[in-house]
Scaffold this motif. Structure first.
Motif, PDB file in Angstrom:
ATOM      1  N   ARG A  38      -3.659   6.004  -4.847  1.00 47.56           N
ATOM      2  CA  ARG A  38      -2.530   5.659  -5.706  1.00 47.56           C
ATOM      3  C   ARG A  38      -1.272   6.496  -5.450  1.00 47.56           C
ATOM      4  O   ARG A  38      -0.161   5.995  -5.606  1.00 47.56           O
ATOM      5  CB  ARG A  38      -2.953   5.770  -7.176  1.00 47.56           C
ATOM      6  N   GLU A  39      -1.451   7.745  -5.062  1.00 53.01           N
ATOM      7  CA  GLU A  39      -0.292   8.623  -4.913  1.00 53.01           C
ATOM      8  C   GLU A  39       0.184   8.759  -3.472  1.00 53.01           C
ATOM      9  O   GLU A  39       1.375   8.942  -3.225  1.00 53.01           O
ATOM     10  CB  GLU A  39      -0.622  10.006  -5.481  1.00 53.01           C
ATOM     11  N   PRO A  65       0.659   6.772  -0.801  1.00 53.34           N
ATOM     12  CA  PRO A  65       1.709   5.930  -0.199  1.00 53.34           C
ATOM     13  C   PRO A  65       3.118   6.414  -0.514  1.00 53.34           C
ATOM     14  O   PRO A  65       3.970   6.502   0.370  1.00 53.34           O
ATOM     15  CB  PRO A  65       1.433   4.543  -0.793  1.00 53.34           C
ATOM     16  N   GLY A  66       3.370   6.741  -1.778  1.00 51.84           N
ATOM     17  CA  GLY A  66       4.698   7.217  -2.156  1.00 51.84           C
ATOM     18  C   GLY A  66       5.016   8.583  -1.592  1.00 51.84           C
ATOM     19  O   GLY A  66       6.153   8.860  -1.193  1.00 51.84           O
ATOM     20  N   LEU A  67       4.005   9.450  -1.533  1.00 52.13           N
ATOM     21  CA  LEU A  67       4.210  10.792  -0.982  1.00 52.13           C
ATOM     22  C   LEU A  67       4.542  10.725   0.505  1.00 52.13           C
ATOM     23  O   LEU A  67       5.436  11.426   0.982  1.00 52.13           O
ATOM     24  CB  LEU A  67       2.961  11.642  -1.208  1.00 52.13           C
ATOM     25  N   ALA A 102       5.876   8.173   2.054  1.00 46.93           N
ATOM     26  CA  ALA A 102       7.199   7.553   2.183  1.00 46.93           C
ATOM     27  C   ALA A 102       8.297   8.588   1.984  1.00 46.93           C
ATOM     28  O   ALA A 102       9.301   8.604   2.716  1.00 46.93           O
ATOM     29  CB  ALA A 102       7.344   6.414   1.180  1.00 46.93           C
ATOM     30  N   ASP A 103       8.121   9.462   0.994  1.00 46.62           N
ATOM     31  CA  ASP A 103       9.113  10.508   0.751  1.00 46.62           C
ATOM     32  C   ASP A 103       9.173  11.489   1.921  1.00 46.62           C
ATOM     33  O   ASP A 103      10.267  11.887   2.353  1.00 46.62           O
ATOM     34  CB  ASP A 103       8.792  11.248  -0.541  1.00 46.62           C
ATOM     35  N   THR A 154      11.794   3.671   8.471  1.00 49.20           N
ATOM     36  CA  THR A 154      10.850   2.643   8.926  1.00 49.20           C
ATOM     37  C   THR A 154      10.559   2.744  10.420  1.00 49.20           C
ATOM     38  O   THR A 154       9.764   1.961  10.948  1.00 49.20           O
ATOM     39  CB  THR A 154      11.408   1.246   8.626  1.00 49.20           C
ATOM     40  N   PHE A 189      -2.139  -0.119   1.826  1.00 44.09           N
ATOM     41  CA  PHE A 189      -0.855   0.315   1.279  1.00 44.09           C
ATOM     42  C   PHE A 189       0.108  -0.840   1.027  1.00 44.09           C
ATOM     43  O   PHE A 189       1.109  -0.683   0.363  1.00 44.09           O
ATOM     44  CB  PHE A 189      -0.201   1.320   2.226  1.00 44.09           C
ATOM     45  N   ARG A 242       2.382  -2.462   2.952  1.00 46.30           N
ATOM     46  CA  ARG A 242       3.743  -2.280   3.450  1.00 46.30           C
ATOM     47  C   ARG A 242       4.267  -3.607   3.994  1.00 46.30           C
ATOM     48  O   ARG A 242       3.515  -4.407   4.553  1.00 46.30           O
ATOM     49  CB  ARG A 242       3.767  -1.252   4.590  1.00 46.30           C
ATOM     50  N   GLU A 295      -0.462   4.152   8.708  1.00 50.17           N
ATOM     51  CA  GLU A 295      -0.546   5.058   7.567  1.00 50.17           C
ATOM     52  C   GLU A 295      -1.939   5.153   6.963  1.00 50.17           C
ATOM     53  O   GLU A 295      -2.209   6.052   6.178  1.00 50.17           O
ATOM     54  CB  GLU A 295       0.478   4.649   6.494  1.00 50.17           C
TER      55      GLU A 295
END
Length: 377
Positions: free
Chosen positions: A46-47, A49-51, A53-54, A68, A244, A246, A255
């Motif tokens: 849950r966490e 993918p966003g981590l 991306a950042d 990208t 994920f 995407r 990823e």
């Protein structure tokens, strides 16, 4: 030794092999590992993918690319294998590289050549070099109508030579030839802007000169070239039940390759922040001056020679000990066992070099210890 965890009893002149991680960055790395272990399912599913991306956003900004266009990989060897196996090359096609390339990446292309039938061509760049223009002209002698890809280092591993890759990429673009740049030694040692460099593919370690944790690297593929790249490892990111979700297939394929510890990747932004705060122009120039001092002082020993003019190397310098007829393994062992000096002794063609890497933690007395050891040995 401030900031770094290096053994203070060792004269560490080998940052170029695996780097060294500052304490602050290593603490961040371990913080991410603890977060993972607190609730692995929540973190990974849950966490993460966003981590990621950042983290990619920060790396992309630092390297002058789109988020990208960049994915994390363990190292450039991984990326070289992916390109060698992905590109549609076969009998009659050629991959051109210099004779200064890193062995593992060279092997990746040679292995794929055996499987697919294309040819790997190594164009000689004799040392010493005279100018960037001469390097480009000499390298271009290896280009033929069969050249489909150029694979070239931004800073060479065995010979610490900074190559004019932007000029080569531009010339290749005009000739319709794909380019892949091995930037393993570049980020953190020199400024890198991928948008200006012009390479189709680029890979680098983050754990060398960027000083991130071991096992962190990046793989850049220009957006209009991503359809050419197939995943080296097929996992959940490839099938219909994606992990994920995407929109970008390049990111999706890379990823989630199976369960892994992403802490090294997530600590790369901390390494970038440390670089911006600590590795000022003054610190970097001081490190370069120490590398150049090592080369100049060693060259005063009878039979030891310089390899590059100062303008062709940064924080890695070469000391040519070939004329001393030394055994490379013996020299490396004696440097460490008798003097506690960690420095690689490199065999390249019929020559033997001591490669000296300097960083923020390097002191003048480290250089003097190396020179004294070479004199005595």
């Amino acid at each position: 030794m401030p900031d770094f965890l290096l053994d203070p009893d060792v004269v560490f002149l080998n940052h170029g092999s695996f780097g060294a991680c500052p304490r602050q960055v290593f603490d961040e790395y371990q913080r991410w590992q603890r977060e993972l272990e607190r609730q692995p399912v929540r973190f990974l599913q849950r966490e993460l993918p966003g981590l990621l991306a950042d983290a990619r956003l920060q790396v992309a900004h630092y390297l002058g690319a789109r988020p990208t266009e960049i994915v994390f990989v363990p190292n450039p060897t991984f990326a070289a294998n992916e390109i060698a196996r992905s590109l549609p090359m076969g009998p009659g096609d050629e991959v051109l590289m210099t004779d200064h390339e890193y062995g593992a990446c060279r092997f990746a292309f040679q292995f794929a050549a055996q499987q697919k039938g294309f040819r790997v061509v190594e164009q000689a760049i004799p040392l010493p070099v005279e100018s960037n223009e001469a390097i480009v002209d000499t390298f271009w002698q290896g280009v033929t109508e069969h050249t489909k890809l150029i694979f070239i280092s931004q800073i060479t591993s065995p010979t610490a030579l900074t190559l004019p890759v932007a000029q080569i990429c531009q010339r290749a673009k005009e000739a319709g030839i794909l380019t892949m740049v091995d930037g393993a030694h570049a980020p953190g040692q020199i400024d890198v802007h991928l948008g200006d460099l012009g390479a189709d593919f680029y890979t680098a370690t983050c754990h060398k000169w960027l000083c991130a944790p071991k096992g962190s690297g990046i793989f850049y593929v220009r957006e209009d070239r991503q359809s050419l790249v197939e995943p080296l490892v097929v996992g959940w990111g490839w099938g219909p039940n994606k992990t994920f979700h995407r929109e970008n297939e390049f990111l999706e394929h890379h990823e989630w390759l199976g369960t892994y510890d992403p802490a090294a990747y997530l600590a790369v932004p901390a390494a970038i922040a440390w670089q911006k705060k600590t590795m000022t122009d003054e610190v970097r120039h001081r490190s370069q001056d120490l590398a150049r001092a090592a080369v100049a002082m060693a060259a005063e020993i009878e039979g030891i020679e310089r390899v590059h003019p100062d303008s062709f190397f940064r924080q890695m310098g070469l000391i040519d000990v070939t004329a001393k007829y030394v055994d490379a393994d013996m020299l490396k062992s004696r440097l460490y066992d008798e003097y506690r000096i960690e420095a690689p002794v490199v065999r390249w063609k019929d020559r033997i070099f001591v490669r000296v890497s300097t960083h923020a933690y390097t002191r003048q007395d480290h250089i003097e210890t190396l020179v004294r050891a070479l004199q005595e040995i």
